[in-house]
Design a protein around this motif. Structure first.
Motif, PDB file in Angstrom:
ATOM      1  N   ILE A 240       0.855  -1.193   0.000  1.00 29.62           N
ATOM      2  CA  ILE A 240       0.000   0.000   0.000  1.00 29.62           C
ATOM      3  C   ILE A 240       0.888   1.239   0.000  1.00 29.62           C
ATOM      4  O   ILE A 240       1.824   1.340   0.808  1.00 29.62           O
ATOM      5  N   PHE A 241       0.593   2.156  -0.905  1.00 32.29           N
ATOM      6  CA  PHE A 241       1.208   3.488  -0.884  1.00 32.29           C
ATOM      7  C   PHE A 241       0.221   4.438  -0.225  1.00 32.29           C
ATOM      8  O   PHE A 241      -0.985   4.370  -0.494  1.00 32.29           O
ATOM      9  N   ILE A 242       0.732   5.353   0.578  1.00 31.58           N
ATOM     10  CA  ILE A 242      -0.195   6.205   1.329  1.00 31.58           C
ATOM     11  C   ILE A 242       0.346   7.627   1.456  1.00 31.58           C
ATOM     12  O   ILE A 242       1.566   7.849   1.430  1.00 31.58           O
ATOM     13  N   ASN A 243      -0.565   8.579   1.540  1.00 20.94           N
ATOM     14  CA  ASN A 243      -0.242   9.920   2.034  1.00 20.94           C
ATOM     15  C   ASN A 243      -1.469  10.449   2.775  1.00 20.94           C
ATOM     16  O   ASN A 243      -2.438   9.694   2.978  1.00 20.94           O
ATOM     17  N   ASP A 244      -1.443  11.698   3.189  1.00 19.58           N
ATOM     18  CA  ASP A 244      -2.552  12.204   4.011  1.00 19.58           C
ATOM     19  C   ASP A 244      -3.896  12.119   3.298  1.00 19.58           C
ATOM     20  O   ASP A 244      -4.947  12.008   3.924  1.00 19.58           O
ATOM     21  N   GLU A 245      -3.860  12.203   1.984  1.00 21.52           N
ATOM     22  CA  GLU A 245      -5.118  12.275   1.225  1.00 21.52           C
ATOM     23  C   GLU A 245      -5.529  10.971   0.576  1.00 21.52           C
ATOM     24  O   GLU A 245      -6.704  10.780   0.280  1.00 21.52           O
ATOM     25  N   SER A 246      -4.567  10.121   0.320  1.00 22.12           N
ATOM     26  CA  SER A 246      -4.882   9.009  -0.579  1.00 22.12           C
ATOM     27  C   SER A 246      -4.217   7.687  -0.179  1.00 22.12           C
ATOM     28  O   SER A 246      -3.144   7.657   0.415  1.00 22.12           O
ATOM     29  N   THR A 247      -4.887   6.615  -0.539  1.00 26.31           N
ATOM     30  CA  THR A 247      -4.396   5.248  -0.334  1.00 26.31           C
ATOM     31  C   THR A 247      -4.375   4.574  -1.694  1.00 26.31           C
ATOM     32  O   THR A 247      -5.394   4.572  -2.390  1.00 26.31           O
ATOM     33  N   MET A 248      -3.234   4.032  -2.082  1.00 31.36           N
ATOM     34  CA  MET A 248      -3.117   3.372  -3.389  1.00 31.36           C
ATOM     35  C   MET A 248      -2.563   1.958  -3.173  1.00 31.36           C
ATOM     36  O   MET A 248      -1.526   1.782  -2.519  1.00 31.36           O
ATOM     37  N   VAL A 249      -3.235   0.991  -3.759  1.00 30.65           N
ATOM     38  CA  VAL A 249      -2.859  -0.406  -3.574  1.00 30.65           C
ATOM     39  C   VAL A 249      -2.072  -0.875  -4.797  1.00 30.65           C
ATOM     40  O   VAL A 249      -2.471  -0.603  -5.928  1.00 30.65           O
ATOM     41  N   PHE A 250      -0.986  -1.579  -4.566  1.00 29.46           N
ATOM     42  CA  PHE A 250      -0.196  -2.094  -5.683  1.00 29.46           C
ATOM     43  C   PHE A 250       0.268  -3.510  -5.370  1.00 29.46           C
ATOM     44  O   PHE A 250      -0.118  -4.091  -4.361  1.00 29.46           O
ATOM     45  N   ASP A 251       1.078  -4.076  -6.246  1.00 26.81           N
ATOM     46  CA  ASP A 251       1.696  -5.382  -6.018  1.00 26.81           C
ATOM     47  C   ASP A 251       0.709  -6.545  -5.894  1.00 26.81           C
ATOM     48  O   ASP A 251       0.871  -7.397  -5.000  1.00 26.81           O
ATOM     49  N   PRO A 252      -0.296  -6.619  -6.782  1.00 26.49           N
ATOM     50  CA  PRO A 252      -1.285  -7.703  -6.652  1.00 26.49           C
ATOM     51  C   PRO A 252      -0.889  -8.993  -7.384  1.00 26.49           C
ATOM     52  O   PRO A 252      -1.751  -9.684  -7.912  1.00 26.49           O
ATOM     53  N   GLU A 253       0.394  -9.326  -7.390  1.00 28.33           N
ATOM     54  CA  GLU A 253       0.809 -10.470  -8.205  1.00 28.33           C
ATOM     55  C   GLU A 253       0.334 -11.809  -7.629  1.00 28.33           C
ATOM     56  O   GLU A 253       0.368 -12.830  -8.303  1.00 28.33           O
ATOM     57  N   PHE A 254      -0.118 -11.813  -6.358  1.00 26.31           N
ATOM     58  CA  PHE A 254      -0.645 -13.050  -5.762  1.00 26.31           C
ATOM     59  C   PHE A 254      -2.155 -13.201  -6.004  1.00 26.31           C
ATOM     60  O   PHE A 254      -2.795 -14.049  -5.396  1.00 26.31           O
ATOM     61  N   CYS A 255      -2.705 -12.350  -6.887  1.00 25.12           N
ATOM     62  CA  CYS A 255      -4.157 -12.356  -7.083  1.00 25.12           C
ATOM     63  C   CYS A 255      -4.651 -13.707  -7.598  1.00 25.12           C
ATOM     64  O   CYS A 255      -3.964 -14.401  -8.343  1.00 25.12           O
ATOM     65  N   PHE A 256      -5.795 -14.095  -7.166  1.00 24.39           N
ATOM     66  CA  PHE A 256      -6.491 -15.282  -7.694  1.00 24.39           C
ATOM     67  C   PHE A 256      -7.882 -15.304  -7.079  1.00 24.39           C
ATOM     68  O   PHE A 256      -8.191 -14.482  -6.213  1.00 24.39           O
ATOM     69  N   TYR A 257      -8.714 -16.220  -7.555  1.00 17.69           N
ATOM     70  CA  TYR A 257     -10.057 -16.331  -6.979  1.00 17.69           C
ATOM     71  C   TYR A 257     -10.017 -17.152  -5.690  1.00 17.69           C
ATOM     72  O   TYR A 257      -9.768 -18.356  -5.720  1.00 17.69           O
ATOM     73  N   GLY A 258     -10.249 -16.489  -4.578  1.00 15.66           N
ATOM     74  CA  GLY A 258     -10.224 -17.158  -3.272  1.00 15.66           C
ATOM     75  C   GLY A 258     -11.203 -16.482  -2.329  1.00 15.66           C
ATOM     76  O   GLY A 258     -11.963 -15.585  -2.724  1.00 15.66           O
ATOM     77  N   PRO A 259     -11.186 -16.876  -1.067  1.00 15.82           N
ATOM     78  CA  PRO A 259     -12.117 -16.297  -0.089  1.00 15.82           C
ATOM     79  C   PRO A 259     -11.728 -14.856   0.259  1.00 15.82           C
ATOM     80  O   PRO A 259     -10.583 -14.594   0.610  1.00 15.82           O
ATOM     81  N   MET A 260     -12.686 -13.951   0.167  1.00 20.11           N
ATOM     82  CA  MET A 260     -12.331 -12.524   0.270  1.00 20.11           C
ATOM     83  C   MET A 260     -11.834 -12.117   1.658  1.00 20.11           C
ATOM     84  O   MET A 260     -11.149 -11.119   1.801  1.00 20.11           O
ATOM     85  N   GLY A 261     -12.155 -12.913   2.661  1.00 16.53           N
ATOM     86  CA  GLY A 261     -11.606 -12.629   3.992  1.00 16.53           C
ATOM     87  C   GLY A 261     -10.078 -12.646   3.983  1.00 16.53           C
ATOM     88  O   GLY A 261      -9.448 -12.113   4.892  1.00 16.53           O
ATOM     89  N   TYR A 262      -9.489 -13.266   2.949  1.00 17.53           N
ATOM     90  CA  TYR A 262      -8.023 -13.307   2.887  1.00 17.53           C
ATOM     91  C   TYR A 262      -7.446 -11.894   2.803  1.00 17.53           C
ATOM     92  O   TYR A 262      -6.472 -11.572   3.488  1.00 17.53           O
ATOM     93  N   ASP A 263      -8.031 -11.056   1.969  1.00 14.39           N
ATOM     94  CA  ASP A 263      -7.527  -9.680   1.850  1.00 14.39           C
ATOM     95  C   ASP A 263      -7.836  -8.864   3.108  1.00 14.39           C
ATOM     96  O   ASP A 263      -6.968  -8.149   3.621  1.00 14.39           O
TER      97      ASP A 263
END
Ligand code: SR1
Ligand code: MG
Length: 408
Positions: A240-263
């Motif tokens: 996660i990249f962050i500053n006072d105003e914004s949150t940006m998510v990156f690095d999703p190379e482990f993505c796949f269809y799984g149970p959403m509680g994982y994230d």
């Protein structure tokens, strides 16, 4: 010049500069003032920041054949394509929450993306005990939109299955199956990193707890078989990249269809690591109170806001006829909350004793404080796993952390 990039090789900073000019064509690069620095600090890839004296900049991310964390580990460099494609999809589902992708290149196994230098990596900020009042609201929106938006509840089922097929990602999943769902409970690959003062504690509490192993076995098969939602798959504070105003998510190379509680559980657990660091390493009581108090509120809010936004998303976007049956929505959300609790526990354990540890714990300088922080994580984690069906609110999550703090 392009001929140089017609065959895969691992770039150095000089080559990444040349590559950026060739591939990121949206900027009129000033090649005379071009600079490049390798800034990656993750376990897998190489990340270059390229910039010129005219205010143009981009990130070039390249997958190496061997992983940075271990030269013995090799996974397909195709992970760079997977990551680029899912960032494009997540950018549609949650606009403004992921970096813009400029290109991806299946020859060099590299992509170019928006430079987020006005943000910082969230884990680094957590180690400095900075607070971000908008984080819980922003990350919960990202998760509700990307997770609910890719379910069978909402999507046409054939469209969902196409996504599931496209993001099958067996090699990266195997890493998670091993490092999260297996090795922390037995050290079967001999690569756990256990802090010596906790060796006996880990043996008793993790390696010898058969009841725990049974629950983790159930959770492992659920991770592998419950194709619920297109996950980020590695949503810790280093992604996660962050500053006072914004949150940006990156690095999703482990993505796949799984149970959403994982994230969701990954976010919650990593805030608990931030709490541990703040508790052990704050300069004074005021800093500790401000930072740890904020982290506690984030834990509560991430759970409650994510569930509320998912509930809302479900109500507004449900398409499956049977998912509109009275009572099903509440049942579905209860299962997500239980999965979130379980993964909070799994992540707490694997980052404490497994192969890939977190700086929040490893940089606690005082040995007694680190020993205690790790025990807090393990004690809380076991309850998150074993009592996962009994948690209903963010406050319930925080209570388990508080109980562990009191016990250790
Ligand atoms: C071998 S990779 C180790 C860890 O780093 C990544 O960020 C994932 O969390 C993985 O489990
Ligand atoms: Mg990563």
């Amino acid at each position: 010049m392009m001929a140089k990039f017609d065959t895969y090789f691992l770039m150095n900073a000089e080559e990444a500069k040349e590559y950026a000019v060739a591939k990121v064509t949206k900027f009129p690069w000033d090649t005379a003032s071009l600079q490049c620095k390798e800034i990656g600090d993750g376990n897998l890839n190489y990340v270059f920041r390229v910039w010129d004296g005219q205010g143009h900049s981009a990130i070039i991310k390249q997958a190496g054949e061997a992983l940075r964390i271990s030269a013995d580990m090799h996974i397909s460099t195709d992970r760079n394509r997977i990551e680029s494609e899912i960032l494009l999809l997540q950018g549609k589902l949650a606009p403004g929450y992921v970096p813009e992708i400029y290109f991806y290149d299946t020859v060099m196994c590299a992509c170019g993306m928006e430079d987020l230098s006005d943000h910082a990596i969230m884990r680094t900020c957590m180690l400095q005990h900075k607070i971000y009042p908008k984080f819980a609201d922003q990350i919960s929106t990202f998760m509700a939109n990307t997770l609910m938006g890719t379910t069978d509840v909402v999507l046409d089922h054939k469209e969902k299955k196409e996504l599931q097929k496209k993001y099958i990602n067996p090699e990266l999943c195997e890493i998670t199956e091993d490092l999260v769902y297996t090795e922390p409970y037995n050290d079967c690959a001999g690569r756990n990193n256990v802090f010596a003062p906790n060796a006996e504690f880990v043996k008793t509490e993790l390696y010898e707890d058969k009841e725990l192993h049974l629950e983790v076995a159930k959770l492992k098969m659920d991770f592998m078989c419950n194709a619920q939602s297109l996950l980020h798959g590695d949503l810790h504070t280093g992604s996660i990249f962050i500053n006072d105003e914004s949150t940006m998510v990156f690095d999703p190379e482990f993505c796949f269809y799984g149970p959403m509680g994982y994230d969701i559980g990954n976010v919650v657990a990593n805030m608990m690591f931030a709490w541990c660091h703040g508790d052990a390493e704050s300069a004074d009581a005021a800093e500790r109170e401000t930072f740890c108090g904020w982290v506690e509120q984030v834990i509560v809010d991430v759970v409650d806001l994510t569930m509320a936004k998912m509930n809302d998303y479900y109500s507004r976007h449900v398409t499956d006829r049977m998912c509109q049956t009275e009572g099903y929505q509440a049942y579905y959300l209860r299962t997500i909350l239980a999965d979130t609790a379980a993964v909070t526990g799994l992540e707490l354990i694997r980052r404490t004793v497994g192969m890939a540890n977190v700086k929040d714990l490893t940089t606690i300088s005082d040995s007694a404080k680190r020993t205690r922080a790790e025990r807090i994580c393990i004690v809380a984690a076991k309850r998150f796993i074993k009592e996962r069906q009994m948690l209903h609110t963010g406050k319930d999550f925080l209570q388990i952390l508080h109980d562990a703090i009191a016990a250790c």
